[in-house]
Write a protein that holds these residues in place. Structure first.
Motif, short mmCIF file in Angstrom:
data_model
loop_
_atom_site.label_atom_id
_atom_site.label_comp_id
_atom_site.label_asym_id
_atom_site.label_seq_id
_atom_site.Cartn_x
_atom_site.Cartn_y
_atom_site.Cartn_z
N ARG A 96 -12.37 29.83 -31.14
CA ARG A 96 -11.48 28.73 -30.97
C ARG A 96 -10.27 28.86 -30.42
O ARG A 96 -9.77 28.00 -29.75
CB ARG A 96 -11.72 27.78 -32.42
N ASP A 97 -9.62 29.93 -31.03
CA ASP A 97 -8.15 30.24 -30.72
C ASP A 97 -7.84 31.34 -29.72
O ASP A 97 -7.35 31.29 -28.80
CB ASP A 97 -7.48 30.39 -31.91
N ILE A 98 -8.62 32.58 -30.18
CA ILE A 98 -8.33 33.72 -29.45
C ILE A 98 -8.64 33.90 -27.94
O ILE A 98 -7.96 34.16 -26.99
CB ILE A 98 -8.51 34.77 -30.39
N ALA A 99 -9.96 33.63 -28.09
CA ALA A 99 -10.77 33.81 -26.80
C ALA A 99 -10.21 32.64 -25.53
O ALA A 99 -10.07 33.48 -24.38
CB ALA A 99 -12.31 33.74 -26.71
N PRO A 100 -10.26 31.50 -25.88
CA PRO A 100 -9.49 30.64 -24.95
C PRO A 100 -8.01 30.93 -24.44
O PRO A 100 -7.78 30.92 -23.39
CB PRO A 100 -9.60 29.27 -25.79
N LEU A 101 -7.43 31.31 -25.37
CA LEU A 101 -6.08 31.65 -25.17
C LEU A 101 -5.85 33.25 -24.18
O LEU A 101 -5.14 33.05 -23.02
CB LEU A 101 -5.24 32.22 -26.47
N LEU A 102 -6.82 34.13 -24.52
CA LEU A 102 -6.52 35.18 -23.64
C LEU A 102 -7.17 35.01 -22.25
O LEU A 102 -6.72 35.43 -21.27
CB LEU A 102 -7.24 36.44 -24.27
N SER A 103 -8.40 34.24 -22.21
CA SER A 103 -8.94 34.08 -21.17
C SER A 103 -8.36 33.15 -20.04
O SER A 103 -7.92 33.50 -19.09
CB SER A 103 -10.37 33.33 -21.50
N GLN A 104 -7.41 32.26 -20.79
CA GLN A 104 -6.55 31.53 -19.83
C GLN A 104 -5.38 31.98 -19.33
O GLN A 104 -5.30 31.89 -18.03
CB GLN A 104 -5.94 30.31 -20.56
N HIS A 105 -4.81 33.01 -19.95
CA HIS A 105 -3.58 33.76 -19.52
C HIS A 105 -3.88 34.93 -18.67
O HIS A 105 -2.91 35.45 -18.25
CB HIS A 105 -2.67 33.67 -20.71
N CYS A 106 -5.03 35.78 -19.21
CA CYS A 106 -5.04 37.27 -18.81
C CYS A 106 -6.22 37.44 -17.85
O CYS A 106 -6.40 38.61 -17.71
CB CYS A 106 -5.14 37.96 -19.83
N THR A 107 -6.90 36.55 -17.49
CA THR A 107 -8.30 36.86 -16.62
C THR A 107 -7.84 36.52 -15.28
O THR A 107 -8.90 36.86 -14.27
CB THR A 107 -9.47 35.97 -17.14
N GLY A 108 -7.03 35.87 -14.66
CA GLY A 108 -6.68 35.59 -13.23
C GLY A 108 -6.16 36.73 -12.63
O GLY A 108 -5.66 37.65 -12.97
N GLY A 109 -6.24 36.46 -11.10
CA GLY A 109 -5.80 37.50 -10.24
C GLY A 109 -6.12 38.92 -10.55
O GLY A 109 -5.68 39.95 -9.89
N GLY A 110 -7.82 38.94 -10.79
CA GLY A 110 -8.31 40.16 -10.83
C GLY A 110 -7.75 40.91 -11.97
O GLY A 110 -7.97 42.27 -12.09
N CYS A 111 -7.27 40.39 -12.97
CA CYS A 111 -6.71 41.47 -14.19
C CYS A 111 -7.83 41.63 -15.29
O CYS A 111 -8.58 42.92 -14.93
CB CYS A 111 -5.73 40.78 -14.89
N HIS A 112 -8.09 40.71 -16.18
CA HIS A 112 -8.83 41.18 -17.06
C HIS A 112 -10.24 40.10 -17.33
O HIS A 112 -10.61 39.82 -18.41
CB HIS A 112 -8.28 41.34 -18.73
N GLY A 113 -10.68 39.77 -16.16
CA GLY A 113 -11.92 39.20 -16.07
C GLY A 113 -13.01 39.80 -16.29
O GLY A 113 -13.11 40.72 -16.44
N GLU A 114 -14.21 39.12 -16.23
CA GLU A 114 -15.61 39.77 -16.39
C GLU A 114 -16.23 40.55 -15.21
O GLU A 114 -16.62 41.76 -15.74
CB GLU A 114 -16.71 38.65 -16.55
N LEU A 115 -15.72 40.40 -14.08
CA LEU A 115 -16.48 41.16 -12.86
C LEU A 115 -15.76 42.45 -13.16
O LEU A 115 -16.59 43.59 -13.12
CB LEU A 115 -16.41 40.48 -11.52
N THR A 116 -14.56 42.89 -12.74
CA THR A 116 -13.75 43.99 -12.57
C THR A 116 -12.70 44.22 -13.42
O THR A 116 -11.43 43.99 -12.81
CB THR A 116 -13.60 44.20 -11.23
#
Length: 217
Positions: A96-116
């Protein structure tokens, strides 16, 4: 008491903080809040007697994360008043708290997303965070011999240290926490890269979740 910089956790020991009155010593627990850079001592209430003056002495063995010593001795005199229980912070939820927060702020721009995910750190979901962070050694490390001499663990920090005992995680030994703070024994830039830092209350969620042992909740 609050400090102007992060502390080296290995130097925070009960021997460095003493509460005494006359020839008597009060015992208790310590808590180090890495986010607020705050060290709290909780003496055993049964060891404190109302009306007696106590002296809190901070030893000179406490060091900052870069090895700096205290600028001056710390001696605090106080009278015990109301017996307050040790505060218990609510445990944030991974889903509810941690995953949505980190996913929103840290997965864009090819950083820490699922693919690479950069450096193998996938923050795209609760499952990914558990798999790539909890107990997993960080691929980055602060390449500083002096830091390793102060605390050998600086060179092999896990991204999230869930602790040895259930429910007793260690944010002060979690590389991801330091990367979100942008301070301490880290290499490279603060996370999230190229974006505004997380607010203090957002980092607090991560710190409290790690402190609780990084539960799968």
């Amino acid at each position: 008491m609050r400090f102007d910089r992060l502390l080296a956790p290995s130097t925070i020991t009960r021997s460095q903080l003493r509460v005494t009155t006359g020839g008597l010593q009060a015992f208790g627990g310590l808590r180090y809040d890495v986010l607020r850079r705050e060290l709290s001592l909780y003496p055993n209430p049964n060891d404190l007697r109302p009306g007696l003056e106590y002296v809190l002495t901070v030893g000179d063995g406490i060091r900052s994360w870069d090895g700096s010593a205290l600028a001056a001795p710390v001696v605090v005199r106080f009278l015990p008043t109301v017996r307050e229980p040790v505060p218990r912070d609510p445990v944030p939820s991974l889903r509810r708290d941690i995953a949505p927060l980190l996913s929103q702020h840290c997965t864009g721009g090819g950083c820490h997303g699922e693919l690479t995910p950069a450096m193998g750190l996938d923050l795209s979901s609760a499952r990914a965070i558990r798999a790539s962070c909890v107990g997993v050694l960080a691929r980055q490390r602060a390449d500083r011999v002096a830091l390793e001499m102060l605390d050998p663990r600086w060179s092999t920090l896990p991204l999230i240290d869930p602790g040895i005992t259930a429910g007793q995680g260690r944010p002060e030994y979690s590389y991801l926490v330091y990367k979100l703070l942008g301070d301490g024994p880290i290499w490279g830039a603060r996370m999230p890269l190229g974006r505004a830092p997380l607010r203090e209350e957002e980092i607090r969620l991560v710190v409290d979740w790690v402190t609780a042992g990084a539960p799968d909740n």
